[in-house]
Design an enzyme around this catalytic site. Structure first.
Site, PDB file in Angstrom:
ATOM      1  N   ASP A 238       0.864  -1.174   0.000  1.00  0.00           N
ATOM      2  CA  ASP A 238       0.000   0.000   0.000  1.00  0.00           C
ATOM      3  C   ASP A 238       0.906   1.232   0.000  1.00  0.00           C
ATOM      4  O   ASP A 238       2.129   1.121   0.119  1.00  0.00           O
ATOM      5  CB  ASP A 238      -0.890  -0.031   1.245  1.00  0.00           C
ATOM      6  CG  ASP A 238      -1.707   1.237   1.411  1.00  0.00           C
ATOM      7  OD1 ASP A 238      -2.372   1.640   0.444  1.00  0.00           O
ATOM      8  OD2 ASP A 238      -1.660   1.834   2.497  1.00  0.00           O
TER       9      ASP A 238
ATOM     10  N   LYS B  29     -11.559   6.540  -2.490  1.00  0.00           N
ATOM     11  CA  LYS B  29     -11.940   7.682  -1.655  1.00  0.00           C
ATOM     12  C   LYS B  29     -13.430   8.050  -1.741  1.00  0.00           C
ATOM     13  O   LYS B  29     -14.009   8.499  -0.747  1.00  0.00           O
ATOM     14  CB  LYS B  29     -11.065   8.892  -1.992  1.00  0.00           C
ATOM     15  CG  LYS B  29      -9.563   8.634  -1.815  1.00  0.00           C
ATOM     16  CD  LYS B  29      -9.240   7.937  -0.500  1.00  0.00           C
ATOM     17  CE  LYS B  29      -7.771   7.578  -0.390  1.00  0.00           C
ATOM     18  NZ  LYS B  29      -7.499   6.646   0.732  1.00  0.00           N
TER      19      LYS B  29
ATOM     20  N   ALA C  61       0.000   5.296   1.395  1.00  0.00           N
ATOM     21  CA  ALA C  61      -0.091   6.113   2.614  1.00  0.00           C
ATOM     22  C   ALA C  61      -0.262   5.239   3.853  1.00  0.00           C
ATOM     23  O   ALA C  61      -1.163   4.414   3.934  1.00  0.00           O
ATOM     24  CB  ALA C  61      -1.260   7.092   2.503  1.00  0.00           C
TER      25      ALA C  61
END
Length: 271
Positions: free
Chosen positions: A13, A54, A15
């Protein structure tokens, strides 16, 4: 891939795992965008769906009991997909302005990735960020020592975590199969689920993770016993999602992969 070769591909991944200690950029932007709309979530609430695409993350927050209640109180009606679209537009615009500042590799990432490459492993990545946002993240991370061999975003596959399709695309690009030769490494529950849904191994990281939910300053300042309890809860969340191994920091990853290779060899000998 032939049997007996062990782990060939590590899919990280971004962040909270390889850059942006504590996944601060998206968390701060979510908080800002919702506050501007008159809706207030705790950091824990914002972090809970982290790792999702998101827009799906926004939808998840609005669907919560707290989100539904606040939206009706502020706007006198239930939220709609138009509201999701508008919040997402603001989120992407705001994130695009700040994300480069947070694209600093987490301590230990560059040397760990170098060691993995020395051991012959390929480095893939999946993310909840769009390809447009990653155009800003990738060069900044590369300048500071971290580069993946492939980067797959949800707008490319039209599917986000916890579905396995971004991970499958990494496997396709890197020509690594079957999934037992792949490990997904992340800092959220949906990272773990992505790996398991793909039939791959999954490893959760504690230090710097979104799941632990601490900045580096908070981590260093926290009392030892409280930190231990937080790590225990985070590890339990990873394990509940199906994690094969939970490691303290990314520096522990090479040994964790060695352990998976031992398990894989044992599995093959038993078949």
């Amino acid at each position: 891939m032939e049997e007996g070769q062990g782990i060939q591909l590590v899919v990280f991944d971004w962040a909270g795992t390889t850059v942006d200690y504590g996944s601060s950029a998206p968390g701060n932007v979510f908080e800002r965008v919702f506050s501007d709309a008159g809706i207030h979530f705790t950091r824990e609430e914002i972090n809970r769906p982290m790792g999702m695409e998101k827009k799906a993350h926004i939808r998840e927050l609005l669907s919560s009991e707290n989100g539904n209640r606040q939206w009706k109180e502020v706007y006198g009606r239930s939220w709609t997909e138009t509201d999701v679209d508008e919040l997402y537009e603001k989120f992407e615009g705001c994130l695009g302005k700040v994300v480069a500042e947070y694209s600093i590799p987490i301590p230990g990432v560059a040397e760990t990735v170098e060691k993995l490459r020395e051991n012959g492993l390929k480095i893939g990545s999946t993310t909840g960020y769009t390809s447009q946002i990653m155009e800003q993240v990738i060069p900044q991370a590369e300048k500071k020592g971290y580069k993946a061999d492939c980067v797959v975003t949800p707008d490319i596959t039209k599917a986000s975590r916890p579905s396995p399709f971004m991970l499958f695309e990494c496997m396709r690009q890197m020509n690594v199969y079957p999934p037992c030769h792949v490990v997904k490494v992340g800092d959220t529950v949906v990272d773990i689920q992505e790996g398991k849904n793909a039939g791959a191994w999954s490893i959760g990281i504690l230090k710097g993770s979104n799941l632990l939910g601490l900045t580096s300053l908070e981590y260093e300042a926290m009392e030892e016993e409280e930190l231990k309890q937080r790590k225990r809860r985070a590890a339990e969340a990873y394990q509940k999602a199906g994690a094969d191994i939970v490691i303290d920091t990314i520096l522990d990853l090479p040994e964790a992969i060695a352990e998976l290779n031992r398990r894989l060899k044992q599995r093959e000998e038993e078949e």
